[in-house]
Scaffold this motif. Structure first.
Motif, PDB file in Angstrom:
ATOM      1  N   GLY A 148      92.331  10.196  71.750  1.00  0.00           N
ATOM      2  CA  GLY A 148      92.126  10.095  72.844  1.00  0.00           C
ATOM      3  C   GLY A 148      92.357   8.970  74.188  1.00  0.00           C
ATOM      4  O   GLY A 148      93.342   8.662  73.869  1.00  0.00           O
ATOM      5  N   ALA A 149      91.741   8.662  74.701  1.00  0.00           N
ATOM      6  CA  ALA A 149      92.418   7.661  75.890  1.00  0.00           C
ATOM      7  C   ALA A 149      92.783   6.649  75.536  1.00  0.00           C
ATOM      8  O   ALA A 149      92.555   6.155  74.936  1.00  0.00           O
ATOM      9  N   GLU A 150      94.344   6.032  76.124  1.00  0.00           N
ATOM     10  CA  GLU A 150      94.098   4.615  75.599  1.00  0.00           C
ATOM     11  C   GLU A 150      93.113   3.706  75.975  1.00  0.00           C
ATOM     12  O   GLU A 150      93.370   3.388  76.866  1.00  0.00           O
ATOM     13  N   ARG A 151      92.795   2.438  74.821  1.00  0.00           N
ATOM     14  CA  ARG A 151      92.638   1.837  75.238  1.00  0.00           C
ATOM     15  C   ARG A 151      92.541   0.081  74.233  1.00  0.00           C
ATOM     16  O   ARG A 151      94.019   0.401  74.095  1.00  0.00           O
ATOM     17  N   THR A 152      92.423  -0.690  75.425  1.00  0.00           N
ATOM     18  CA  THR A 152      92.838  -2.310  75.567  1.00  0.00           C
ATOM     19  C   THR A 152      92.057  -2.838  73.795  1.00  0.00           C
ATOM     20  O   THR A 152      90.081  -2.658  73.535  1.00  0.00           O
ATOM     21  N   ALA A 170      97.609   3.810  71.941  1.00  0.00           N
ATOM     22  CA  ALA A 170      97.415   5.635  72.287  1.00  0.00           C
ATOM     23  C   ALA A 170      96.429   6.417  71.381  1.00  0.00           C
ATOM     24  O   ALA A 170      96.700   6.301  70.721  1.00  0.00           O
ATOM     25  N   SER A 171      96.515   7.241  71.408  1.00  0.00           N
ATOM     26  CA  SER A 171      96.151   8.454  70.749  1.00  0.00           C
ATOM     27  C   SER A 171      97.198   8.555  70.099  1.00  0.00           C
ATOM     28  O   SER A 171      98.396   8.904  69.997  1.00  0.00           O
ATOM     29  N   GLY A 172      96.860   8.415  67.991  1.00  0.00           N
ATOM     30  CA  GLY A 172      97.329   8.706  67.115  1.00  0.00           C
ATOM     31  C   GLY A 172      97.578   7.635  66.210  1.00  0.00           C
ATOM     32  O   GLY A 172      98.232   7.745  65.530  1.00  0.00           O
ATOM     33  N   ASP A 173      97.499   6.342  66.824  1.00  0.00           N
ATOM     34  CA  ASP A 173      98.233   5.606  66.358  1.00  0.00           C
ATOM     35  C   ASP A 173      96.955   4.844  65.335  1.00  0.00           C
ATOM     36  O   ASP A 173      95.839   4.965  65.581  1.00  0.00           O
ATOM     37  N   LEU A 174      97.423   4.071  64.753  1.00  0.00           N
ATOM     38  CA  LEU A 174      96.422   3.821  63.680  1.00  0.00           C
ATOM     39  C   LEU A 174      96.823   2.169  63.656  1.00  0.00           C
ATOM     40  O   LEU A 174      98.865   1.465  63.652  1.00  0.00           O
ATOM     41  N   LEU A 175      95.854   1.301  63.588  1.00  0.00           N
ATOM     42  CA  LEU A 175      95.771   0.331  62.673  1.00  0.00           C
ATOM     43  C   LEU A 175      95.549  -0.505  61.671  1.00  0.00           C
ATOM     44  O   LEU A 175      94.824   0.381  61.195  1.00  0.00           O
TER      45      LEU A 175
END
Ligand SMILES: O=C(O)CCC(=O)C(=O)O
Length: 215
Positions: A148-152, A170-175
């Motif tokens: 979904g929405a980008e967040r910090t 960003a949407s789809g990012d994995l940490l």
């Protein structure tokens, strides 16, 4: 990663994977672990199928709603206890199980529980904390997927608060957070000043000793 079918898994291109080695801990940032289309489909599906709940927190004897919606999933018995309340895990849905297995294969680490967060808009947030509940054991591996929405996502060192880091997820990012990160660093998602679309975050965890933790 590029796939039309949600359940076909490819490799995350190497150039979009960043290893952030901190003095006390490590973060692997796989940008676009899911491509834009897949992440959008996953977001819609999970927004519908997760039984989102509004939990409260007790501050100075007063019950306050936490600024986001949440849900707890896990293998049977993976209870989570906080504020004198024990949450029984909701069983895995097919969608969540598939995501879990894809992340497990990628990170070579098994998870048995998941805290899902829904940030409805710019007012929703999570304050400074670490995922260091005793039942996660020493140096837990936490995998965190954004949809979904980008967040910090901000990090700061506990003993040296001038050491800070901000990742725009960003949407789809994995940490994947590992090593001693949860002992030495705090993280948060602050409120935004500008209007912000909803975001789902999934944090996969491995509970070693169930039933003793705090949210
Ligand atoms: O939303 C995020 O990226 C962070 C969530 C988080 O810190 C948590 O669930 O412990």
């Amino acid at each position: 990663m590029s796939q039309n079918d949600l359940f076909i898994f490819g490799d995350v291109p190497l150039q979009s994977v960043e290893l952030i080695e901190l003095e006390d801990g490590e973060i692997l940032w796989a940008r676009r672990f899911y491509d834009e289309d897949t992440a959008r489909q996953l977001y819609s599906r999970l927004q519908e199928e997760i039984p989102w709940r509004q939990d409260n927190i007790r501050i100075a004897g007063k019950e306050m709603p936490i600024p986001r919606l949440q849900a707890w999933f896990g293998d049977p018995g993976m209870n989570y206890t906080y504020s004198g309340m024990t949450l029984e895990p909701t069983p895995w849905s097919d969608t969540l199980l598939t995501i879990k297995e894809q992340i497990e294969d990628y990170g070579d680490h098994r998870f048995n529980s998941l805290l899902a967060n829904l940030y409805r808009d710019e007012q929703d947030s999570v304050g400074w904390h670490a995922d260091n509940e005793p039942e996660l054991g020493a140096n837990p591996v936490i995998a965190s997927l954004s949809l979904g929405a980008e967040r910090t996502f901000q990090l700061k060192h506990r003993k040296h608060p001038e050491r800070k880091l901000a990742l725009e997820l960003a949407s789809g990012d994995l940490l994947i957070m590992k090593g001693s990160l949860q002992h030495f660093w705090l993280h948060q998602i602050p409120k935004n000043r500008h209007p912000t679309e909803p975001r789902i975050n999934l944090t996969f965890r491995r509970i070693i000793e169930a039933g003793t933790g705090k949210l």
